[in-house]
Design a protein around this motif. Sequence first.
Motif, PDB file in Angstrom:
ATOM      1  N   LEU A  48       0.845  -1.194   0.000  1.00  0.00           N
ATOM      2  CA  LEU A  48       0.000   0.000   0.000  1.00  0.00           C
ATOM      3  C   LEU A  48       0.877   1.240   0.000  1.00  0.00           C
ATOM      4  O   LEU A  48       1.937   1.276   0.625  1.00  0.00           O
ATOM      5  N   ASN A  50       0.496   5.868  -0.455  1.00  0.00           N
ATOM      6  CA  ASN A  50      -0.413   7.012  -0.441  1.00  0.00           C
ATOM      7  C   ASN A  50      -0.247   7.832  -1.714  1.00  0.00           C
ATOM      8  O   ASN A  50       0.865   8.153  -2.119  1.00  0.00           O
ATOM      9  N   GLU A  55      -5.360   5.729  -0.204  1.00  0.00           N
ATOM     10  CA  GLU A  55      -4.589   4.508  -0.042  1.00  0.00           C
ATOM     11  C   GLU A  55      -4.719   3.670  -1.319  1.00  0.00           C
ATOM     12  O   GLU A  55      -5.824   3.326  -1.730  1.00  0.00           O
ATOM     13  N   THR A  57      -3.121   0.355  -3.796  1.00  0.00           N
ATOM     14  CA  THR A  57      -2.278  -0.832  -3.842  1.00  0.00           C
ATOM     15  C   THR A  57      -1.319  -0.728  -5.018  1.00  0.00           C
ATOM     16  O   THR A  57      -1.649  -0.137  -6.058  1.00  0.00           O
ATOM     17  N   THR A 195     -12.898   4.195  -2.910  1.00  0.00           N
ATOM     18  CA  THR A 195     -11.504   4.618  -3.105  1.00  0.00           C
ATOM     19  C   THR A 195     -10.828   3.815  -4.214  1.00  0.00           C
ATOM     20  O   THR A 195     -10.183   4.388  -5.104  1.00  0.00           O
TER      21      THR A 195
END
Length: 236
Positions: A48, A50, A55, A57, A195
Amino acid sequence: MFNLFVLTLEYLLSGIAVLLALRFMKKEGAYVVLSTLIIASNLGVAKLFNLFGLEVTAANMSMGMAFVIYSILTEVYGQSEGRKAVWVGFFAQFLFIMLGLVYTIYTPSKNDFAQSYLSQVFAVTPRIAIASWTAFISSGYIAVWIHDSLRKRTKLWMRNNAATKIGQIADNLIFVTIAFLGLVDLKTYFQIFITTTIVEFFLDYVDTWIVYLGVKFLKDEKKDSENYQKMGIVSN
Protein backbone atom coordinates in the motif's frame (compact mmCIF):
# COMPACT_ATOMS: atom_id res chain seq x y z
CA MET A 1 5.18 13.23 -5.88
CA PHE A 2 7.71 10.40 -5.68
CA ASN A 3 4.90 7.81 -5.56
CA LEU A 4 3.38 9.39 -8.67
CA PHE A 5 6.72 8.94 -10.43
CA VAL A 6 6.87 5.28 -9.38
CA LEU A 7 3.26 4.77 -10.54
CA THR A 8 4.22 6.21 -13.91
CA LEU A 9 7.13 3.79 -14.04
CA GLU A 10 4.79 0.86 -13.29
CA TYR A 11 2.46 2.11 -16.02
CA LEU A 12 5.25 2.34 -18.60
CA LEU A 13 6.69 -1.08 -17.73
CA SER A 14 3.25 -2.75 -17.88
CA GLY A 15 2.18 -1.02 -21.07
CA ILE A 16 5.45 -1.61 -22.90
CA ALA A 17 5.41 -5.27 -21.81
CA VAL A 18 1.92 -5.71 -23.31
CA LEU A 19 2.89 -4.06 -26.59
CA LEU A 20 6.18 -5.94 -26.97
CA ALA A 21 4.46 -9.26 -26.30
CA LEU A 22 1.75 -8.52 -28.88
CA ARG A 23 4.20 -7.15 -31.43
CA PHE A 24 6.64 -10.06 -31.36
CA MET A 25 4.61 -13.01 -30.00
CA LYS A 26 1.19 -12.00 -31.36
CA LYS A 27 -1.83 -13.69 -29.79
CA GLU A 28 0.31 -16.11 -27.79
CA GLY A 29 2.12 -13.10 -26.36
CA ALA A 30 -1.15 -11.79 -24.97
CA TYR A 31 -1.48 -14.89 -22.79
CA VAL A 32 2.16 -14.78 -21.72
CA VAL A 33 2.05 -11.16 -20.60
CA LEU A 34 -1.41 -11.57 -19.04
CA SER A 35 -0.20 -14.45 -16.87
CA THR A 36 2.93 -12.51 -15.90
CA LEU A 37 0.97 -9.40 -14.93
CA ILE A 38 -1.54 -11.43 -12.91
CA ILE A 39 1.23 -13.16 -10.95
CA ALA A 40 3.07 -9.87 -10.35
CA SER A 41 -0.19 -8.23 -9.25
CA ASN A 42 -0.81 -10.95 -6.69
CA LEU A 43 2.45 -9.88 -5.05
CA GLY A 44 1.97 -6.14 -5.52
CA VAL A 45 -1.55 -6.03 -4.13
CA ALA A 46 -0.14 -6.42 -0.62
CA LYS A 47 1.87 -3.19 -0.93
CA LEU A 48 0.00 0.00 0.00
CA PHE A 49 1.11 3.55 -0.69
CA ASN A 50 -0.41 7.01 -0.44
CA LEU A 51 -1.36 8.96 -3.56
CA PHE A 52 -3.02 12.36 -3.16
CA GLY A 53 -4.45 11.30 0.18
CA LEU A 54 -5.79 7.96 -1.06
CA GLU A 55 -4.59 4.51 -0.04
CA VAL A 56 -3.58 2.68 -3.24
CA THR A 57 -2.28 -0.83 -3.84
CA ALA A 58 0.87 -1.24 -5.91
CA ALA A 59 -0.91 -3.61 -8.30
CA ASN A 60 -3.65 -1.25 -9.52
CA MET A 61 -1.90 -0.33 -12.75
CA SER A 62 -0.51 -3.73 -13.71
CA MET A 63 -3.74 -5.50 -12.77
CA GLY A 64 -5.69 -2.99 -14.86
CA MET A 65 -3.70 -4.11 -17.88
CA ALA A 66 -5.57 -7.42 -17.72
CA PHE A 67 -8.69 -5.58 -18.87
CA VAL A 68 -6.64 -4.01 -21.67
CA ILE A 69 -5.74 -7.49 -22.92
CA TYR A 70 -9.37 -8.64 -22.68
CA SER A 71 -10.41 -5.68 -24.85
CA ILE A 72 -7.69 -6.27 -27.44
CA LEU A 73 -8.41 -9.98 -27.85
CA THR A 74 -12.19 -9.47 -27.90
CA GLU A 75 -11.87 -6.70 -30.48
CA VAL A 76 -9.81 -8.81 -32.87
CA TYR A 77 -11.02 -12.37 -32.28
CA GLY A 78 -14.40 -12.08 -30.58
CA GLN A 79 -15.97 -12.95 -27.25
CA SER A 80 -14.76 -16.55 -27.09
CA GLU A 81 -11.11 -15.48 -27.18
CA GLY A 82 -11.74 -12.82 -24.55
CA ARG A 83 -13.30 -15.41 -22.25
CA LYS A 84 -10.36 -17.72 -22.86
CA ALA A 85 -8.05 -14.94 -21.67
CA VAL A 86 -10.06 -14.64 -18.46
CA TRP A 87 -9.55 -18.34 -17.72
CA VAL A 88 -5.85 -18.17 -18.63
CA GLY A 89 -5.45 -15.35 -16.11
CA PHE A 90 -7.39 -17.26 -13.48
CA PHE A 91 -5.31 -20.40 -14.02
CA ALA A 92 -2.07 -18.43 -13.65
CA GLN A 93 -3.33 -16.82 -10.43
CA PHE A 94 -4.67 -20.08 -8.99
CA LEU A 95 -1.52 -22.08 -9.73
CA PHE A 96 0.73 -19.33 -8.38
CA ILE A 97 -1.12 -19.27 -5.06
CA MET A 98 -1.43 -23.05 -4.77
CA LEU A 99 2.29 -23.61 -5.42
CA GLY A 100 3.14 -20.81 -3.02
CA LEU A 101 1.13 -22.49 -0.30
CA VAL A 102 2.92 -25.77 -0.99
CA TYR A 103 6.30 -24.02 -0.70
CA THR A 104 5.40 -22.80 2.79
CA ILE A 105 4.63 -26.36 3.97
CA TYR A 106 8.25 -27.55 3.64
CA THR A 107 10.06 -27.68 6.97
CA PRO A 108 12.71 -24.96 6.60
CA SER A 109 16.36 -25.71 7.22
CA LYS A 110 18.43 -23.75 9.69
CA ASN A 111 19.93 -21.78 6.78
CA ASP A 112 16.54 -20.77 5.36
CA PHE A 113 15.67 -17.07 5.33
CA ALA A 114 12.54 -17.06 3.14
CA GLN A 115 9.98 -18.97 5.23
CA SER A 116 8.59 -15.96 7.08
CA TYR A 117 8.44 -13.93 3.89
CA LEU A 118 6.66 -16.66 1.93
CA SER A 119 4.25 -17.30 4.79
CA GLN A 120 3.20 -13.64 4.74
CA VAL A 121 2.92 -13.45 0.94
CA PHE A 122 0.79 -16.58 0.68
CA ALA A 123 -1.24 -16.12 3.86
CA VAL A 124 -4.49 -16.27 1.90
CA THR A 125 -7.65 -16.94 3.87
CA PRO A 126 -10.36 -19.01 2.14
CA ARG A 127 -12.73 -16.03 2.20
CA ILE A 128 -10.24 -13.69 0.50
CA ALA A 129 -9.34 -16.36 -2.07
CA ILE A 130 -12.99 -17.00 -2.97
CA ALA A 131 -13.63 -13.26 -3.15
CA SER A 132 -10.64 -12.69 -5.40
CA TRP A 133 -11.33 -15.56 -7.79
CA THR A 134 -15.07 -14.90 -8.03
CA ALA A 135 -14.47 -11.22 -8.73
CA PHE A 136 -11.74 -11.97 -11.28
CA ILE A 137 -13.81 -14.38 -13.39
CA SER A 138 -17.09 -12.47 -13.11
CA SER A 139 -15.64 -9.05 -13.92
CA GLY A 140 -13.64 -10.49 -16.81
CA TYR A 141 -16.72 -12.08 -18.34
CA ILE A 142 -18.70 -8.85 -17.88
CA ALA A 143 -15.98 -6.73 -19.53
CA VAL A 144 -15.64 -9.13 -22.47
CA TRP A 145 -19.41 -9.33 -22.97
CA ILE A 146 -19.82 -5.54 -22.94
CA HIS A 147 -16.95 -4.99 -25.36
CA ASP A 148 -18.24 -7.62 -27.77
CA SER A 149 -21.81 -6.30 -27.56
CA LEU A 150 -20.66 -2.80 -28.51
CA ARG A 151 -18.12 -3.92 -31.12
CA LYS A 152 -20.22 -3.03 -34.19
CA ARG A 153 -22.01 -0.01 -32.74
CA THR A 154 -19.34 2.21 -31.16
CA LYS A 155 -15.82 3.52 -31.59
CA LEU A 156 -13.03 1.40 -30.14
CA TRP A 157 -12.14 3.95 -27.44
CA MET A 158 -15.74 4.08 -26.28
CA ARG A 159 -16.33 0.34 -25.99
CA ASN A 160 -12.93 -0.20 -24.41
CA ASN A 161 -13.57 2.39 -21.71
CA ALA A 162 -17.15 1.23 -21.12
CA ALA A 163 -16.14 -2.42 -20.81
CA THR A 164 -13.11 -1.69 -18.64
CA LYS A 165 -14.84 0.69 -16.26
CA ILE A 166 -17.94 -1.45 -15.75
CA GLY A 167 -15.75 -4.53 -15.39
CA GLN A 168 -13.66 -2.82 -12.72
CA ILE A 169 -16.74 -1.66 -10.83
CA ALA A 170 -18.01 -5.25 -10.85
CA ASP A 171 -14.60 -6.56 -9.76
CA ASN A 172 -14.38 -4.17 -6.82
CA LEU A 173 -18.00 -4.62 -5.76
CA ILE A 174 -17.86 -8.43 -5.84
CA PHE A 175 -14.50 -8.63 -4.08
CA VAL A 176 -15.26 -6.10 -1.35
CA THR A 177 -18.69 -7.61 -0.71
CA ILE A 178 -17.48 -11.19 -0.36
CA ALA A 179 -14.25 -10.30 1.46
CA PHE A 180 -15.38 -7.61 3.89
CA LEU A 181 -19.17 -7.36 4.23
CA GLY A 182 -20.06 -8.30 7.80
CA LEU A 183 -16.45 -7.99 8.96
CA VAL A 184 -16.22 -4.19 8.76
CA ASP A 185 -18.81 -1.46 9.28
CA LEU A 186 -20.70 -0.11 6.26
CA LYS A 187 -18.72 3.14 6.23
CA THR A 188 -15.43 1.26 5.89
CA TYR A 189 -16.98 -1.09 3.33
CA PHE A 190 -18.01 1.80 1.08
CA GLN A 191 -14.71 3.62 1.61
CA ILE A 192 -12.76 0.60 0.38
CA PHE A 193 -15.02 0.19 -2.64
CA ILE A 194 -15.20 3.87 -3.62
CA THR A 195 -11.50 4.62 -3.11
CA THR A 196 -10.37 1.66 -5.21
CA THR A 197 -12.87 2.47 -7.95
CA ILE A 198 -11.83 6.13 -8.13
CA VAL A 199 -8.16 5.23 -8.45
CA GLU A 200 -8.84 2.62 -11.14
CA PHE A 201 -11.06 5.04 -13.08
CA PHE A 202 -8.25 7.57 -13.13
CA LEU A 203 -5.68 5.02 -14.23
CA ASP A 204 -7.98 3.57 -16.88
CA TYR A 205 -7.92 6.69 -19.04
CA VAL A 206 -4.24 6.26 -19.87
CA ASP A 207 -4.48 2.83 -21.49
CA THR A 208 -6.59 3.59 -24.59
CA TRP A 209 -3.59 4.15 -26.85
CA ILE A 210 -2.23 0.74 -25.80
CA VAL A 211 -5.50 -0.87 -26.88
CA TYR A 212 -5.31 0.81 -30.30
CA LEU A 213 -1.73 -0.29 -30.91
CA GLY A 214 -2.37 -3.80 -29.61
CA VAL A 215 -5.40 -4.21 -31.86
CA LYS A 216 -3.34 -3.02 -34.83
CA PHE A 217 -0.58 -5.54 -34.12
CA LEU A 218 -3.00 -8.47 -33.88
CA LYS A 219 -5.11 -7.39 -36.85
CA ASP A 220 -2.00 -7.14 -39.00
CA GLU A 221 -0.99 -10.65 -37.93
CA LYS A 222 -4.53 -11.96 -38.50
CA LYS A 223 -4.64 -10.39 -41.96
CA ASP A 224 -1.27 -11.88 -42.91
CA SER A 225 -2.41 -15.30 -41.69
CA GLU A 226 -5.60 -15.10 -43.76
CA ASN A 227 -3.60 -14.07 -46.84
CA TYR A 228 -1.25 -17.01 -46.37
CA GLN A 229 -4.20 -19.37 -46.13
CA LYS A 230 -5.68 -18.00 -49.35
CA MET A 231 -2.40 -18.66 -51.10
CA GLY A 232 -2.19 -22.15 -49.62
CA ILE A 233 0.82 -21.24 -47.48
CA VAL A 234 1.04 -22.28 -43.85
CA SER A 235 2.44 -19.41 -41.78
CA ASN A 236 4.80 -20.02 -38.86
